[in-house]
Design an enzyme around this catalytic site. Structure first.
Site, short mmCIF file in Angstrom:
data_model
loop_
_atom_site.label_atom_id
_atom_site.label_comp_id
_atom_site.label_asym_id
_atom_site.label_seq_id
_atom_site.Cartn_x
_atom_site.Cartn_y
_atom_site.Cartn_z
N TYR A 129 0.88 -1.16 0.00
CA TYR A 129 0.00 0.00 0.00
C TYR A 129 0.92 1.21 0.00
CZ TYR A 129 -3.42 3.48 1.49
OH TYR A 129 -4.21 4.59 1.57
N ASP A 168 -1.94 -1.49 -3.93
CA ASP A 168 -2.40 -0.16 -4.29
C ASP A 168 -1.14 0.71 -4.39
OD1 ASP A 168 -3.29 2.45 -4.41
OD2 ASP A 168 -4.84 2.19 -2.87
#
Length: 201
Positions: A129, A168
């Protein structure tokens, strides 16, 4: 062949226990994931406490995606609490080695639960992330330093065996990938003007 699904859940607690329309949508996504029967599920932005998923979270996950092992890393001091966080669920048929790498990232980024890696016999799967540059791009310099360290980490893994990097990445290929593209473009233009001014001084 291994099947992998990656998903930014934007709060595991809200997705599993919330009553909002968004929480209901998240549970529908979880049901869809279960129907695909992936070997590995990579989840980002869990926003869990440093203790990880609660007993209730684990019960709900077990009911929705049974027969999966769960590995997680959360934000911990000195970083902000209940922030970022990544998680893997993988079928119990597998027994990868799990690591939570620290890459020499700036500020508290190495303590924000931003990365977890599974090592299988023939390859790695790493779940990330990536830090956002933040409001008004306040964290841009730190983000750029992160990108270098993360790239070095992947390159090091790649010298040992192939790497699947998922997660992500907080990047946008086109305007459709942005929630508010006009604001982002304005900020970038403003930043470039400042850079040009500095270069001419």
């Amino acid at each position: 062949m291994m099947k992998l699904i990656s998903w930014n859940i934007d709060s595991l607690n809200a997705a599993l226990t919330g009553a909002s329309p968004r929480a209901e949508l998240s549970r529908a996504v979880l049901k869809m994931i279960r129907e695909h029967q992936p070997d590995v599920i990579a989840i980002q932005e869990t926003k869990l406490s440093a203790k990880g998923p609660t007993k209730k979270h684990l019960e709900i996950l077990e009911a929705n995606v049974p027969d999966y092992e769960i590995q997680w890393v959360s934000s911990m001091e000195p970083a902000r609490k209940g922030y970022a966080g990544t998680m893997f669920l993988y079928k119990k048929d597998y027994s990868p080695e799990v690591t939570v790498p620290q890459i020499g990232a700036p500020t508290t980024m190495d303590y924000e639960g931003r990365m977890i890696t599974l090592e299988f016999p023939d390859f790695y799967v790493t779940n990330v992330y990536t830090p956002n540059a933040g409001s008004a791009l306040a964290r841009l310099e730190d983000r750029q330093a992160w990108d270098v360290q993360y790239a070095n980490y992947l390159a090091d893994l790649d010298t040992k065996k192939p790497v699947i990097a998922c997660g992500d990445f907080n990047v946008a290929h086109t305007e459709i990938d942005l929630a508010h593209p006009k604001i982002i473009i304005f900020l970038l233009v403003s930043l470039m003007k400042n850079v040009l001014v500095l270069r001419t001084c």
